[in-house]
Design a protein around this motif. Structure first.
Motif, PDB file in Angstrom:
ATOM      1  N   UNK A  61    -126.789   1.943  66.005  1.00 25.18           N
ATOM      2  CA  UNK A  61    -127.220   2.457  67.314  1.00 25.18           C
ATOM      3  C   UNK A  61    -126.927   3.944  67.505  1.00 25.18           C
ATOM      4  N   UNK A  62    -127.207   4.710  66.456  1.00 25.04           N
ATOM      5  CA  UNK A  62    -126.985   6.167  66.517  1.00 25.04           C
ATOM      6  C   UNK A  62    -127.940   6.785  67.543  1.00 25.04           C
ATOM      7  N   UNK A  63    -127.397   7.725  68.342  1.00 25.59           N
ATOM      8  CA  UNK A  63    -128.221   8.385  69.358  1.00 25.59           C
ATOM      9  C   UNK A  63    -128.754   9.734  68.866  1.00 25.59           C
ATOM     10  N   UNK A  64    -127.903  10.478  68.153  1.00 27.66           N
ATOM     11  CA  UNK A  64    -128.334  11.776  67.608  1.00 27.66           C
ATOM     12  C   UNK A  64    -127.885  11.868  66.147  1.00 27.66           C
ATOM     13  N   UNK A  65    -128.799  12.315  65.280  1.00 29.79           N
ATOM     14  CA  UNK A  65    -128.447  12.578  63.879  1.00 29.79           C
ATOM     15  C   UNK A  65    -128.473  14.084  63.648  1.00 29.79           C
ATOM     16  N   UNK A  66    -127.431  14.593  62.996  1.00 27.20           N
ATOM     17  CA  UNK A  66    -127.355  16.013  62.626  1.00 27.20           C
ATOM     18  C   UNK A  66    -127.534  16.085  61.113  1.00 27.20           C
ATOM     19  N   UNK A  67    -128.577  16.797  60.679  1.00 27.87           N
ATOM     20  CA  UNK A  67    -128.891  16.832  59.252  1.00 27.87           C
ATOM     21  C   UNK A  67    -128.282  18.075  58.621  1.00 27.87           C
ATOM     22  N   UNK A  68    -127.394  17.868  57.636  1.00 28.42           N
ATOM     23  CA  UNK A  68    -126.708  18.996  56.992  1.00 28.42           C
ATOM     24  C   UNK A  68    -127.533  19.697  55.928  1.00 28.42           C
TER      25      UNK A  68
END
Length: 437
Positions: A61-68
């Motif tokens: 249930x991730x709300x925001x993903x930060x892509x490295x």
């Protein structure tokens, strides 16, 4: 709030550190990064398997993903995550072409009359390359069109003896499809000092970060092969000792125009835009863009954030990004790498990191391309191992802290002792004075 950070290296370790106190933190990484593993729930897997990353994000249930890193961006990880209702700090595949397709980037400058470009040409056959280089009366830079982790660029006069060698290397780039394209870019070599500005973007608004200067050459004094970056520094005023407020402002203006052009040409750009500039006699010129935080430059700026990173991430995905504030400190990052890097024979070797000692002197440690095995020990790969960062009132003090921190990392390792040193910075100042007359 549940946040997922995708990526394995020191850049991602720094991103996770900036978020850890304000959210429920998750990580998807290829190796077990000990710095991330102790502060986040994590899964090990191929970051380029965008369906698997998306499945993991949905299950939790991730709300925001930060892509490295850049590679998953080039594969469309943001498109996949957004398709499944997960908002992202990172551009979609169309907007990420600003990094993944250098010809897209140069054409954007041409079509939208954005200043700061340079002489360049994209080639897909050897005959045209020969003709071009026979008539080209400047030193040339040979670049693959696609992604090569910062290691595919070669410069006449540094890595290539003359235009004949440049022709041979250009042919090799095309024949091997280096970077994924059977094409090559030839650019003029700019003379000046390189600097980096990273900025947050919500697709319309840009919030720039303090400038930094990376050191891409493997050995002291700016010698040896170009690497992914051996370290970097930033100054407490947000500028650099050779960079004026006017220079900084011009570079930011170029980035603002770029964001507007990407929105028209491809798609609104949401995430971090990294501008690599050369300060020349006639102001800043853009060398290239990256579609994510720099590595090492992320480690210079993220620990200085006054505005909480979680708030910045929310404002990027919601489209209401305002100013982002930073503490007025200087920072110096030094990368510790296996001896002989980038052609090291010391991969898969144990290293000892005394985190308590490093923290006791006021430094920060970020784990890069290492792997923590079941025995709890940390092993190198053939890439960069540890980023250490000193933060203080001046670059000089920050450098001393970072240098001392390097003593508490043991193994067959090397780092550039000259990064952040007053003597090296003075050279840069004198160089710019000379160029500007």
């Amino acid at each position: 709030m549940k946040i997922l950070v995708v990526g394995t290296g020191a850049r991602e370790n720094a991103i996770c550190e900036s978020l850890k106190d304000d959210c429920e933190l998750y990580s998807y990484m290829s190796n077990k990064n000990p710095g991330i593993a102790k502060i986040a729930e994590f899964k090990q897997g191929n970051e380029g398997d965008i369906e698997a990353v998306s499945k993991y994000a949905m299950e939790n249930n991730i709300e925001i993903a930060v892509i490295g890193p850049e590679a998953p961006l080039g594969k469309g990880i943001v498109n996949e995550l957004e398709k499944n209702g997960i908002k992202c700090v990172g551009p979609n595949i169309e907007a990420a072409k600003i990094e993944t397709d250098k010809s897209f980037m140069r054409n954007l400058f041409e079509n939208y009359n954005i200043e700061g470009s340079l002489i360049y040409k994209v080639f897909d056959n050897y005959e045209d390359i020969e003709k071009f280089l026979d008539d080209f009366d400047r030193d040339a830079v040979i670049k693959p069109v696609g992604l090569t982790g910062g290691k595919g660029v070669k410069i006449v006069g540094e890595h290539l003896k003359d235009n004949q060698e440049a022709k041979e290397y250009a042919k090799e780039v095309m024949d091997t499809k280096m970077g994924g394209f059977p094409q090559v870019i030839i650019e003029e070599k700019l003379v000046g000092e390189e600097f980096t500005i990273q900025a947050f973007s919500d697709g319309k608004n840009l919030a720039p970060m303090p400038a930094a200067q990376d050191h891409p050459y493997a050995f002291e004094g700016g010698k040896g092969p170009i690497t992914g970056g051996m370290g970097s520094y930033s100054n407490k005023d947000g500028l650099l000792p050779f960079l004026s407020e006017e220079d900084y402002g011009k570079a930011v203006e170029i980035m603002e125009k770029t964001i507007k052009a990407i929105a028209k040409e491809a798609s609104p750009y949401k995430g971090i835009l990294y501008g690599q500039f050369m300060l020349t006699s006639d102001g800043p010129r853009l060398i290239e863009y990256n579609a994510r935080f720099g590595d090492p430059e992320a480690m210079n700026v993220l620990p200085l954030m006054k505005t909480p990173m979680i708030e910045v991430c929310k404002s990027i995905v919601d489209g209401n990004l305002g100013n982002v504030e930073f503490e007025p400190y200087s920072s110096v990052c030094k990368y510790i790498v296996p001896d002989g890097y980038p052609e090291t024979k010391y991969a898969n070797e144990e290293i000892i990191v005394d985190e308590a000692k490093i923290e006791s002197i006021g430094a920060k440690v970020y784990y890069a391309a290492v792997n923590q095995k079941e025995d709890g020990k940390v092993y190198t790969s053939s890439s960069r191992a540890i980023g250490v960062v000193g933060i203080a009132d001046s670059i000089e003090e920050s450098e001393k802290i970072a240098e001392e921190a390097c003593e508490y990392v043991k193994g067959n390792l090397y780092h550039r002792k000259d990064i952040g040193k007053e003597s090296l910075i003075q050279q840069r100042i004198e160089h710019m004075k000379e160029i500007r007359g």
